[in-house]
Design a protein around this motif. Sequence first.
Motif, short mmCIF file in Angstrom:
data_model
loop_
_atom_site.label_atom_id
_atom_site.label_comp_id
_atom_site.label_asym_id
_atom_site.label_seq_id
_atom_site.Cartn_x
_atom_site.Cartn_y
_atom_site.Cartn_z
N ARG A 143 0.84 -1.21 0.00
CA ARG A 143 0.00 0.00 0.00
C ARG A 143 0.87 1.26 0.00
O ARG A 143 0.61 2.22 -0.74
CB ARG A 143 -0.92 -0.01 1.21
CG ARG A 143 -1.93 1.16 1.22
CD ARG A 143 -2.88 1.09 2.38
NE ARG A 143 -2.18 1.09 3.65
CZ ARG A 143 -2.11 0.03 4.46
NH1 ARG A 143 -2.69 -1.11 4.15
NH2 ARG A 143 -1.43 0.11 5.60
N GLU A 144 1.90 1.27 0.83
CA GLU A 144 2.77 2.45 0.93
C GLU A 144 3.52 2.71 -0.37
O GLU A 144 3.84 3.87 -0.69
CB GLU A 144 3.77 2.26 2.08
CG GLU A 144 3.10 2.31 3.46
CD GLU A 144 4.00 1.78 4.56
OE1 GLU A 144 5.18 1.46 4.25
OE2 GLU A 144 3.55 1.69 5.71
N GLY A 146 2.29 2.06 -3.31
CA GLY A 146 1.34 2.28 -4.40
C GLY A 146 1.10 1.06 -5.26
O GLY A 146 0.51 1.17 -6.34
N PRO A 150 -5.10 2.36 -2.50
CA PRO A 150 -4.80 2.99 -1.20
C PRO A 150 -5.75 2.59 -0.08
O PRO A 150 -5.42 2.76 1.10
CB PRO A 150 -4.91 4.49 -1.51
CG PRO A 150 -5.72 4.59 -2.76
CD PRO A 150 -5.40 3.37 -3.54
#
Length: 205
Positions: A143-144, A146, A150
Amino acid sequence: MRIAEIEVTRKPRTDAELNRRHLIAVARAAFADEGLDLPMREIARRAGLGIATVHRHFPARTDLVTAALAELVAECRGEMQASLDEPDPWRALSGAVHSFAEHRLHDRGLNQALFGSHPAAAAFAVDRREQASAMEQLVDRARESGAVRPDITAADVRVCLSAIASFRLAHSATHLHRLVELLLIGLAADDRTSPETSARRQAIP
């Protein structure tokens, strides 16, 4: 002790360990494919050993199930570590999901024991928590970076794994792989999918 006596002592111990390893391998394959209700005598027959030898190594069925599960857990632990070591966050997460699906295919009975209420599963509670924690790390990294949408959380990935775990294996392996692909499409950010996956994403309403 004389050298001859050492050699005689060592050989029975070596044979016993080989028998034990062979029994675990046979039992794992049998339990994985046919479930945990397979009689111990059938395990002995497939291993080419007497039932007394089986019970000498594993007095109770639960002992043999635990030994087979230990090998599966060790394998899963190694695969998860490989995912954690993978520098690409998307490959790490998607690889872990694919590994879970492969074990669903090839370790059916053992998976049911590991994630169900079988008495042998209690010994691996810590391992299950560690695997869950590692999966959360993979999701956070993805998630961090990308790599996934998100809004994706570890709980979302657990839903995907539950869908894989509940997949009816009466269907073909191709169907399970298709399910995994569709689940990953739902997780992935548009620019992190392969051309094939991107095309499939566009085809889904």
